[in-house]
Write a protein that holds these residues in place. Structure first.
Motif, PDB file in Angstrom:
ATOM      1  N   THR A  10       0.814  -1.208   0.000  1.00 25.84           N
ATOM      2  CA  THR A  10       0.000   0.000   0.000  1.00 25.84           C
ATOM      3  C   THR A  10       0.849   1.259   0.000  1.00 25.84           C
ATOM      4  O   THR A  10       0.587   2.199  -0.744  1.00 25.84           O
ATOM      5  N   LYS A  11       1.892   1.233   0.812  1.00 29.50           N
ATOM      6  CA  LYS A  11       2.651   2.482   0.968  1.00 29.50           C
ATOM      7  C   LYS A  11       3.743   2.659  -0.079  1.00 29.50           C
ATOM      8  O   LYS A  11       4.045   3.769  -0.484  1.00 29.50           O
ATOM      9  N   HIS A  12       4.375   1.556  -0.471  1.00 29.34           N
ATOM     10  CA  HIS A  12       5.621   1.748  -1.223  1.00 29.34           C
ATOM     11  C   HIS A  12       5.753   0.976  -2.531  1.00 29.34           C
ATOM     12  O   HIS A  12       6.757   1.078  -3.204  1.00 29.34           O
ATOM     13  N   HIS A  13       4.729   0.186  -2.872  1.00 33.12           N
ATOM     14  CA  HIS A  13       4.888  -0.668  -4.050  1.00 33.12           C
ATOM     15  C   HIS A  13       5.271   0.127  -5.306  1.00 33.12           C
ATOM     16  O   HIS A  13       6.219  -0.219  -6.004  1.00 33.12           O
ATOM     17  N   GLN A  14       4.530   1.194  -5.556  1.00 34.05           N
ATOM     18  CA  GLN A  14       4.789   1.928  -6.800  1.00 34.05           C
ATOM     19  C   GLN A  14       6.181   2.590  -6.791  1.00 34.05           C
ATOM     20  O   GLN A  14       6.830   2.684  -7.825  1.00 34.05           O
ATOM     21  N   ASP A  15       6.617   3.002  -5.616  1.00 32.74           N
ATOM     22  CA  ASP A  15       7.958   3.592  -5.516  1.00 32.74           C
ATOM     23  C   ASP A  15       9.037   2.559  -5.865  1.00 32.74           C
ATOM     24  O   ASP A  15       9.970   2.861  -6.605  1.00 32.74           O
ATOM     25  N   ILE A  16       8.883   1.363  -5.303  1.00 31.94           N
ATOM     26  CA  ILE A  16       9.889   0.329  -5.566  1.00 31.94           C
ATOM     27  C   ILE A  16       9.867  -0.036  -7.053  1.00 31.94           C
ATOM     28  O   ILE A  16      10.912  -0.184  -7.699  1.00 31.94           O
ATOM     29  N   PHE A  17       8.664  -0.154  -7.586  1.00 35.82           N
ATOM     30  CA  PHE A  17       8.540  -0.524  -8.999  1.00 35.82           C
ATOM     31  C   PHE A  17       9.164   0.546  -9.897  1.00 35.82           C
ATOM     32  O   PHE A  17       9.933   0.260 -10.812  1.00 35.82           O
ATOM     33  N   HIS A  18       8.835   1.757  -9.589  1.00 34.90           N
ATOM     34  CA  HIS A  18       9.338   2.907 -10.346  1.00 34.90           C
ATOM     35  C   HIS A  18      10.870   2.936 -10.333  1.00 34.90           C
ATOM     36  O   HIS A  18      11.534   3.100 -11.355  1.00 34.90           O
ATOM     37  N   PHE A  19      11.400   2.733  -9.139  1.00 33.59           N
ATOM     38  CA  PHE A  19      12.857   2.693  -8.934  1.00 33.59           C
ATOM     39  C   PHE A  19      13.475   1.584  -9.799  1.00 33.59           C
ATOM     40  O   PHE A  19      14.422   1.806 -10.551  1.00 33.59           O
ATOM     41  N   LEU A  20      12.899   0.382  -9.701  1.00 34.11           N
ATOM     42  CA  LEU A  20      13.451  -0.753 -10.441  1.00 34.11           C
ATOM     43  C   LEU A  20      13.275  -0.573 -11.946  1.00 34.11           C
ATOM     44  O   LEU A  20      14.155  -0.919 -12.731  1.00 34.11           O
ATOM     45  N   PHE A  21      12.130  -0.004 -12.321  1.00 39.74           N
ATOM     46  CA  PHE A  21      11.895   0.175 -13.750  1.00 39.74           C
ATOM     47  C   PHE A  21      12.984   1.044 -14.371  1.00 39.74           C
ATOM     48  O   PHE A  21      13.566   0.704 -15.400  1.00 39.74           O
ATOM     49  N   TYR A  22      13.291   2.165 -13.729  1.00 39.74           N
ATOM     50  CA  TYR A  22      14.300   3.035 -14.320  1.00 39.74           C
ATOM     51  C   TYR A  22      15.704   2.432 -14.233  1.00 39.74           C
ATOM     52  O   TYR A  22      16.580   2.783 -14.998  1.00 39.74           O
ATOM     53  N   LEU A  23      15.872   1.520 -13.306  1.00 36.08           N
ATOM     54  CA  LEU A  23      17.177   0.874 -13.188  1.00 36.08           C
ATOM     55  C   LEU A  23      17.367  -0.169 -14.290  1.00 36.08           C
ATOM     56  O   LEU A  23      18.442  -0.272 -14.881  1.00 36.08           O
ATOM     57  N   VAL A  24      16.330  -0.929 -14.583  1.00 33.21           N
ATOM     58  CA  VAL A  24      16.483  -2.002 -15.584  1.00 33.21           C
ATOM     59  C   VAL A  24      15.809  -1.662 -16.919  1.00 33.21           C
ATOM     60  O   VAL A  24      16.082  -2.308 -17.926  1.00 33.21           O
ATOM     61  N   LYS A  25      14.936  -0.684 -16.910  1.00 33.54           N
ATOM     62  CA  LYS A  25      14.262  -0.209 -18.114  1.00 33.54           C
ATOM     63  C   LYS A  25      13.556  -1.317 -18.884  1.00 33.54           C
ATOM     64  O   LYS A  25      13.716  -1.432 -20.101  1.00 33.54           O
ATOM     65  N   ASN A  26      12.859  -2.124 -18.166  1.00 33.92           N
ATOM     66  CA  ASN A  26      12.123  -3.206 -18.805  1.00 33.92           C
ATOM     67  C   ASN A  26      10.981  -3.573 -17.855  1.00 33.92           C
ATOM     68  O   ASN A  26      11.220  -3.940 -16.705  1.00 33.92           O
ATOM     69  N   ARG A  27       9.744  -3.445 -18.359  1.00 37.19           N
ATOM     70  CA  ARG A  27       8.587  -3.625 -17.478  1.00 37.19           C
ATOM     71  C   ARG A  27       8.518  -5.036 -16.883  1.00 37.19           C
ATOM     72  O   ARG A  27       8.385  -5.199 -15.676  1.00 37.19           O
ATOM     73  N   GLU A  28       8.635  -6.043 -17.728  1.00 41.74           N
ATOM     74  CA  GLU A  28       8.482  -7.421 -17.239  1.00 41.74           C
ATOM     75  C   GLU A  28       9.551  -7.740 -16.187  1.00 41.74           C
ATOM     76  O   GLU A  28       9.284  -8.349 -15.158  1.00 41.74           O
ATOM     77  N   LEU A  29      10.762  -7.304 -16.502  1.00 39.07           N
ATOM     78  CA  LEU A  29      11.860  -7.562 -15.583  1.00 39.07           C
ATOM     79  C   LEU A  29      11.626  -6.837 -14.256  1.00 39.07           C
ATOM     80  O   LEU A  29      11.806  -7.410 -13.181  1.00 39.07           O
ATOM     81  N   ALA A  30      11.186  -5.595 -14.338  1.00 39.36           N
ATOM     82  CA  ALA A  30      10.922  -4.836 -13.117  1.00 39.36           C
ATOM     83  C   ALA A  30       9.835  -5.542 -12.295  1.00 39.36           C
ATOM     84  O   ALA A  30       9.900  -5.577 -11.068  1.00 39.36           O
ATOM     85  N   GLU A  31       8.845  -6.127 -12.988  1.00 36.77           N
ATOM     86  CA  GLU A  31       7.786  -6.856 -12.273  1.00 36.77           C
ATOM     87  C   GLU A  31       8.361  -8.061 -11.522  1.00 36.77           C
ATOM     88  O   GLU A  31       8.021  -8.318 -10.381  1.00 36.77           O
ATOM     89  N   ASP A  32       9.244  -8.789 -12.200  1.00 35.40           N
ATOM     90  CA  ASP A  32       9.881  -9.944 -11.546  1.00 35.40           C
ATOM     91  C   ASP A  32      10.719  -9.500 -10.353  1.00 35.40           C
ATOM     92  O   ASP A  32      10.697 -10.103  -9.289  1.00 35.40           O
ATOM     93  N   LEU A  33      11.493  -8.449 -10.590  1.00 28.46           N
ATOM     94  CA  LEU A  33      12.426  -8.025  -9.544  1.00 28.46           C
ATOM     95  C   LEU A  33      11.680  -7.474  -8.320  1.00 28.46           C
ATOM     96  O   LEU A  33      12.115  -7.676  -7.191  1.00 28.46           O
ATOM     97  N   VAL A  34      10.581  -6.806  -8.561  1.00 31.57           N
ATOM     98  CA  VAL A  34       9.857  -6.247  -7.421  1.00 31.57           C
ATOM     99  C   VAL A  34       9.345  -7.406  -6.546  1.00 31.57           C
ATOM    100  O   VAL A  34       9.320  -7.319  -5.319  1.00 31.57           O
ATOM    101  N   GLN A  35       8.977  -8.507  -7.182  1.00 34.17           N
ATOM    102  CA  GLN A  35       8.559  -9.677  -6.402  1.00 34.17           C
ATOM    103  C   GLN A  35       9.722 -10.232  -5.579  1.00 34.17           C
ATOM    104  O   GLN A  35       9.555 -10.621  -4.428  1.00 34.17           O
ATOM    105  N   GLU A  36      10.883 -10.240  -6.194  1.00 33.55           N
ATOM    106  CA  GLU A  36      12.077 -10.707  -5.485  1.00 33.55           C
ATOM    107  C   GLU A  36      12.346  -9.814  -4.259  1.00 33.55           C
ATOM    108  O   GLU A  36      12.745 -10.297  -3.202  1.00 33.55           O
ATOM    109  N   VAL A  37      12.085  -8.527  -4.426  1.00 34.15           N
ATOM    110  CA  VAL A  37      12.268  -7.617  -3.286  1.00 34.15           C
ATOM    111  C   VAL A  37      11.356  -8.045  -2.136  1.00 34.15           C
ATOM    112  O   VAL A  37      11.799  -8.165  -0.992  1.00 34.15           O
TER     113      VAL A  37
END
Lengths: 175, 406
Positions: A10-37
């Motif tokens: 609720t509080k931070h999901h979009q922030d983490i996703f946003h952070f990871l997305f710009y780091l890896v620049k790939n939506r699917e990968l960012a989705e996987d990585l956010v789960q790993e987080v």
């Protein structure tokens, strides 16, 4: 549902996703990585000491997850090296820009691609400072660095982006 | 299109305008995925993997045992002896062929020859790449900063003007069955000197090995370029000096199985004796925006002289002072190989990069003069960067840590 998960989502999901997305620049990968987080967080939530804010703690884990991914991909060397190669380096990322980043402003599109030429550390600092609007001290917490190192890296990153942007803009101007 | 070059603040402004990107999945979807992932981990714990080796290994041992046992009963003892001899001869031959292959291919490009040597020395496993430190402070690595299963590999990199040889250290993970020299060779094969702003130098134009007595042997290619001039020779020998870190006192130099000669710098015939103590001072040297501590060109009798020299630049070698003007100190010998640096009352140490480099430079110099520890007395500050000045500091293991191999 796990209450820790619920709170973080609720509080931070979009922030983490946003952070990871710009780091890896790939939506699917960012989705996987956010789960790993989340997986790492759920395993070690009791180790969260509250010394830092929950958000910086989560982002520091996200950064580690991304770095582990880069290592596995074995491309880290190239990414870290790109710094020294400005002159001859042409942007290799021909992936389509995700729809969110389809950019009315061409200059911003160019900048988005130029991010690839930063080292991973530089990119993390850029994302924290300019995309997530975090303070120097928060960024230092995420990276486990001193504030002066954050400042130096930020300075280098901006300098590098500027150099590359000006080179590309000049090139386009010639055409 | 824009004509004026962009400024820092314009870049920052543009970065702020990068669009925000959202994960469109619902909380439940994400949670379900995580649950699945955790389930999978539970049913396939990672540890199981290792045990898979055991069964095939046992089977192999059993088969070998049977083969030898049954084989030896079928073959006459004499014949067995002959077979062993044959096998040995064949092995010897193929080894000779292999080693002579790169030596014969002198007309190929340098790069090709190097590749040959690279793959020869570590053909069994893939080359691991070095992860370079982003930290702008590439200080030395100290005894308490790495684990038992890690090894510090230090190589001397000649700079682009071929004047200085700058030691750089890389932390590697140890594996079973490898000698320390194997790690040195791995790093020599994978290091990219030019990207770091140094002259391309490694791997050596020849083959490194450890002799039975534990000495380093370098079997040079016929057309190696180390004996071209006094400069190439002195750079070459200074690069060999790094083996001092592995307690090696001399390097056997061979060419075509006979002693190699170097005549420009003294008369070196088949063996280079590494000076037991370098007795030099450390200065700042810049390459590709990074600062390193590099040994100066001169040797000094006393450490006072080295430390005094470190206050001034050596412009002929692009070396900058490593001791700031503002820091004044006196030195004394303590017990048990301790160097005591007593900071004068007028000097104030500040916790910044400059001071950290000063401390690092003093510690490296102390090591080169045979000291074990350095105590900074009257520092009136507890910590400078990673250095705790309250206790004596052990001298570093390797200068200029630039990265690691995992």
């Amino acid at each position: 549902m796990d209450s820790v998960f619920k709170e973080i989502y609720t509080k931070h999901h979009q922030d983490i996703f946003h952070f990871l997305f710009y780091l890896v620049k790939n939506r699917e990968l960012a989705e996987d990585l956010v789960q790993e987080v989340y997986i790492r967080v759920l395993k070690s939530y009791d180790r969260f000491e509250g010394k830092s804010t929950l958000k910086t703690w989560l982002l520091s884990i996200a950064r580690n997850v991304a770095i582990d991914h880069f290592r596995k991909e074995n491309t880290l060397k190239n990414k870290l090296f790109s710094r020294t190669d400005w002159k001859d380096y042409d942007i290799q990322d021909k992936r389509p820009i995700p729809e969110e980043v389809v950019i009315e402003n061409e200059t911003i599109g160019l900048l988005y691609r130029c991010l690839d030429l930063c080292t991973v550390d530089q990119r993390v600092v850029i994302i924290c400072r300019y995309i997530q609007d975090l303070s120097i001290s928060e960024t230092a917490e995420i990276l486990g660095w001193t504030e002066s190192k954050v400042k130096t890296t930020q300075h280098r990153a901006i300098k590098a982006l500027k150099k590359q942007m000006n080179r590309l803009l000049e090139k386009e101007g010639e055409i | 299109m824009k004509k004026n070059p962009m400024s820092d603040s314009e870049i920052a402004e543009l970065l702020h305008q990068l669009p925000s990107v959202k994960d469109h999945r619902s909380m439940h979807e994400v949670y379900k995925n995580i649950e699945n992932q955790l389930e999978q981990e539970k049913s396939y714990p990672v540890k199981k993997k290792k045990k898979l080796f055991l069964l095939p290994a046992l089977a192999t041992v059993a088969v070998l045992f049977l083969a030898i046992f049954l084989g030896s009963t079928l073959i006459e003892p004499n014949e067995l002896y002959n077979i062993a001899e044959d096998v040995q001869m064949e092995r010897g031959q193929s080894l000779e062929e292999k080693t002579s292959l790169p030596l014969d291919s002198q007309d190929t490009a340098n790069g090709m020859e190097r590749k040959e040597f690279g793959s020869f020395s570590s053909s069994k496993e893939e080359q691991k790449s070095i992860l370079y430190e982003e930290n702008p402070m590439r200080l030395s690595i100290y005894p308490n900063e790495f684990a038992d299963d890690q090894l510090v590999v230090t190589l001397g990199l000649p700079d682009q003007n071929v004047q200085n040889v700058v030691p750089v250290s890389i932390l590697v993970m140890k594996q079973d069955g490898k000698t320390w020299l194997d790690y040195y060779q791995d790093v020599m094969n994978s290091i990219d000197e030019e990207l770091l702003g140094f002259a391309e130098y490694y791997p050596y134009q020849g083959e490194l090995s450890l002799s039975e007595e534990g000495n380093v042997e370098l079997n040079l290619m016929e057309n190696h370029s180390y004996d071209l001039s006094s400069t190439t020779e002195s750079i070459f020998f200074r690069s060999l000096d790094v083996f001092r870190n592995q307690k090696i006192s001399s390097v056997i130099l061979k060419q075509n199985a006979s002693p190699a000669d170097f005549s420009h710098t003294g008369d070196i015939h088949g063996e280079y004796a590494i000076p037991s103590l370098a007795k030099t001072g450390y200065f700042l040297f810049e390459a590709n925006d990074y600062l390193y501590l590099a040994p100066g060109p001169e040797r000094y009798e006393k450490i006072e002289d080295a430390l005094n020299a470190m206050r001034n630049e050596i412009s002929t070698h692009n070396l900058l002072p490593s001791i700031p003007e503002s820091i004044d100190f006196s030195i004394n010998d303590g017990q048990l190989g301790q160097l005591i640096i007593r900071i004068n009352d007028q000097s104030k140490l500040v916790d910044n990069e400059e001071t950290a480099r000063f401390i690092d430079a003093v510690l490296l110099t102390a090591k080169d003069f045979g000291y074990q520890t350095v105590s900074f007395d009257n520092a009136r500050i507890q910590e400078v960067g990673k250095f705790n000045l309250e206790n004596p500091i052990e001298v570093p293991i390797g200068a200029n840590l630039i990265g690691e191999v995992e």
